[in-house]
Design a protein around this motif. Structure first.
Motif, PDB file in Angstrom:
ATOM      1  N   HIS A  12       0.843  -1.190   0.000  1.00 56.01           N
ATOM      2  CA  HIS A  12       0.000   0.000   0.000  1.00 56.01           C
ATOM      3  C   HIS A  12       0.880   1.243   0.000  1.00 56.01           C
ATOM      4  O   HIS A  12       1.820   1.346   0.803  1.00 56.01           O
ATOM      5  N   ALA A  13       0.569   2.163  -0.874  1.00 54.15           N
ATOM      6  CA  ALA A  13       1.342   3.394  -0.995  1.00 54.15           C
ATOM      7  C   ALA A  13       1.364   4.166   0.324  1.00 54.15           C
ATOM      8  O   ALA A  13       2.391   4.746   0.690  1.00 54.15           O
ATOM      9  N   ALA A  14       0.261   4.166   1.045  1.00 52.34           N
ATOM     10  CA  ALA A  14       0.205   4.889   2.316  1.00 52.34           C
ATOM     11  C   ALA A  14       1.212   4.321   3.316  1.00 52.34           C
ATOM     12  O   ALA A  14       1.843   5.073   4.074  1.00 52.34           O
ATOM     13  N   ASP A  15       1.386   3.015   3.326  1.00 56.16           N
ATOM     14  CA  ASP A  15       2.367   2.388   4.220  1.00 56.16           C
ATOM     15  C   ASP A  15       3.793   2.755   3.797  1.00 56.16           C
ATOM     16  O   ASP A  15       4.648   3.012   4.650  1.00 56.16           O
ATOM     17  N   ALA A  16       4.044   2.762   2.488  1.00 52.90           N
ATOM     18  CA  ALA A  16       5.370   3.136   1.983  1.00 52.90           C
ATOM     19  C   ALA A  16       5.684   4.580   2.369  1.00 52.90           C
ATOM     20  O   ALA A  16       6.797   4.882   2.820  1.00 52.90           O
ATOM     21  N   LEU A  17       4.716   5.472   2.223  1.00 46.35           N
ATOM     22  CA  LEU A  17       4.916   6.877   2.578  1.00 46.35           C
ATOM     23  C   LEU A  17       5.178   7.034   4.073  1.00 46.35           C
ATOM     24  O   LEU A  17       6.105   7.740   4.473  1.00 46.35           O
ATOM     25  N   ALA A  18       4.387   6.380   4.901  1.00 47.27           N
ATOM     26  CA  ALA A  18       4.568   6.498   6.352  1.00 47.27           C
ATOM     27  C   ALA A  18       5.959   6.019   6.766  1.00 47.27           C
ATOM     28  O   ALA A  18       6.635   6.664   7.574  1.00 47.27           O
ATOM     29  N   SER A  19       6.407   4.908   6.207  1.00 44.92           N
ATOM     30  CA  SER A  19       7.726   4.375   6.517  1.00 44.92           C
ATOM     31  C   SER A  19       8.818   5.334   6.057  1.00 44.92           C
ATOM     32  O   SER A  19       9.791   5.590   6.775  1.00 44.92           O
ATOM     33  N   PHE A  20       8.671   5.885   4.866  1.00 40.13           N
ATOM     34  CA  PHE A  20       9.633   6.837   4.308  1.00 40.13           C
ATOM     35  C   PHE A  20       9.730   8.079   5.192  1.00 40.13           C
ATOM     36  O   PHE A  20      10.827   8.514   5.559  1.00 40.13           O
ATOM     37  N   GLU A  21       8.597   8.641   5.562  1.00 45.00           N
ATOM     38  CA  GLU A  21       8.594   9.865   6.370  1.00 45.00           C
ATOM     39  C   GLU A  21       9.205   9.633   7.751  1.00 45.00           C
ATOM     40  O   GLU A  21       9.853  10.534   8.292  1.00 45.00           O
ATOM     41  N   ARG A  22       9.028   8.451   8.331  1.00 49.34           N
ATOM     42  CA  ARG A  22       9.611   8.163   9.650  1.00 49.34           C
ATOM     43  C   ARG A  22      11.139   8.203   9.612  1.00 49.34           C
ATOM     44  O   ARG A  22      11.777   8.507  10.613  1.00 49.34           O
ATOM     45  N   ARG A  23      11.729   7.888   8.468  1.00 47.87           N
ATOM     46  CA  ARG A  23      13.186   7.848   8.357  1.00 47.87           C
ATOM     47  C   ARG A  23      13.813   9.194   7.971  1.00 47.87           C
ATOM     48  O   ARG A  23      15.037   9.311   7.957  1.00 47.87           O
ATOM     49  N   LEU A  24      13.002  10.181   7.661  1.00 48.43           N
ATOM     50  CA  LEU A  24      13.542  11.465   7.222  1.00 48.43           C
ATOM     51  C   LEU A  24      14.113  12.262   8.386  1.00 48.43           C
ATOM     52  O   LEU A  24      13.611  12.210   9.492  1.00 48.43           O
ATOM     53  N   GLY A  25      15.125  13.028   8.074  1.00 50.56           N
ATOM     54  CA  GLY A  25      15.684  13.942   9.064  1.00 50.56           C
ATOM     55  C   GLY A  25      14.910  15.249   9.074  1.00 50.56           C
ATOM     56  O   GLY A  25      13.944  15.442   8.332  1.00 50.56           O
ATOM     57  N   SER A  26      15.374  16.168   9.883  1.00 46.20           N
ATOM     58  CA  SER A  26      14.665  17.439  10.039  1.00 46.20           C
ATOM     59  C   SER A  26      14.893  18.400   8.879  1.00 46.20           C
ATOM     60  O   SER A  26      14.214  19.422   8.793  1.00 46.20           O
ATOM     61  N   GLY A  27      15.814  18.087   7.954  1.00 48.07           N
ATOM     62  CA  GLY A  27      16.096  18.992   6.848  1.00 48.07           C
ATOM     63  C   GLY A  27      15.109  18.915   5.699  1.00 48.07           C
ATOM     64  O   GLY A  27      15.121  19.752   4.801  1.00 48.07           O
ATOM     65  N   ALA A  28      14.237  17.923   5.713  1.00 47.48           N
ATOM     66  CA  ALA A  28      13.272  17.770   4.613  1.00 47.48           C
ATOM     67  C   ALA A  28      12.138  18.771   4.768  1.00 47.48           C
ATOM     68  O   ALA A  28      11.490  18.835   5.803  1.00 47.48           O
ATOM     69  N   GLY A  29      11.917  19.541   3.705  1.00 43.59           N
ATOM     70  CA  GLY A  29      10.808  20.486   3.683  1.00 43.59           C
ATOM     71  C   GLY A  29       9.774  20.095   2.645  1.00 43.59           C
ATOM     72  O   GLY A  29       8.706  20.698   2.563  1.00 43.59           O
ATOM     73  N   ALA A  30      10.093  19.078   1.835  1.00 42.82           N
ATOM     74  CA  ALA A  30       9.179  18.640   0.782  1.00 42.82           C
ATOM     75  C   ALA A  30       9.330  17.139   0.583  1.00 42.82           C
ATOM     76  O   ALA A  30      10.435  16.604   0.615  1.00 42.82           O
TER      77      ALA A  30
END
Length: 154
Positions: A12-30
Motif C-alpha cells: 500500500h502506498a500509504a504504508d510506503a509513505l509512512a515508513s519513508f517519512e519516519r526515516r527522514l531527518g529534520s532537513g526535509a521540507g518537501a
C-alpha cells in the motif's frame, strides 16, 4: 540516503509513505511521491486481467539500487526510495512507488520524475499483460524512451 525494495506481494502506498517519512531527518521540507497502478486495459483498449513482471532477483535488485542511488547523486535530495513489485499484479494494484525528500519542492519533484523515467525504461523486468485473448509481452514505448532521454540532455 536511498533505498530500493523489490517486493513480491501487494503493498500500500500509504504504508510506503509512512515508513519513508519516519526515516527522514529534520532537513526535509518537501516530500514528493508517485504511485504507478496496474491498468485494466492495454494500450489498444482490450481487457487486462493481470500484469506479470518477471524478474531476476539479483539483477533486478541491482538495477533498482543503481537508479535510486543515481537520483541521490544527481539531485539535492535528503532521501529517495523505490518500492517495485514483481510477479502477478491485478488491475488497480500498485506496481511501483517512489518517494523523494528535499529541503525544497523542485528537487523532490525532479528526482521523482527522473526515478520514474529511468525505472520505466531501464529497470530489469520483463513485462507481460494477460487477458481473455491471451498474453502479450510489452516493451517501453517510444514516448517512454523520449522522456528518459531528456535527462541525458541536461
Amino acid at each position: 540516503m536511498w533505498k530500493a525494495r523489490l517486493v513480491l506481494e501487494a503493498f500500500h502506498a500509504a504504508d510506503a509513505l509512512a515508513s519513508f517519512e519516519r526515516r527522514l531527518g529534520s532537513g526535509a521540507g518537501a516530500v514528493v511521491t508517485f504511485t504507478g497502478l496496474a491498468r485494466g486495459q492495454d494500450r489498444g483498449g482490450s481487457a487486462v486481467q493481470r500484469l506479470f513482471l518477471q524478474h531476476h532477483p539479483r539483477l533486478t535488485q541491482q538495477s533498482l539500487d543503481e537508479i535510486a542511488e543515481a537520483a541521490t547523486r544527481r539531485f539535492d535530495v535528503q532521501a529517495v526510495e523505490v518500492v517495485h513489485r514483481a510477479g502477478g499484479i491485478a488491475p488497480g494494484e500498485a506496481i511501483v512507488w517512489v518517494g523523494a525528500a528535499s529541503a525544497h519542492r523542485r528537487a523532490a519533484f525532479e528526482a521523482a520524475d527522473y526515478l520514474m523515467d529511468r525505472l520505466k525504461t531501464e529497470a530489469m523486468f520483463w513485462k507481460r499483460e494477460d487477458g481473455p485473448g491471451g498474453s502479450t509481452w510489452i516493451e517501453p514505448t517510444d514516448q517512454d524512451h523520449q522522456e528518459r532521454a531528456q535527462w541525458s540532455r541536461e
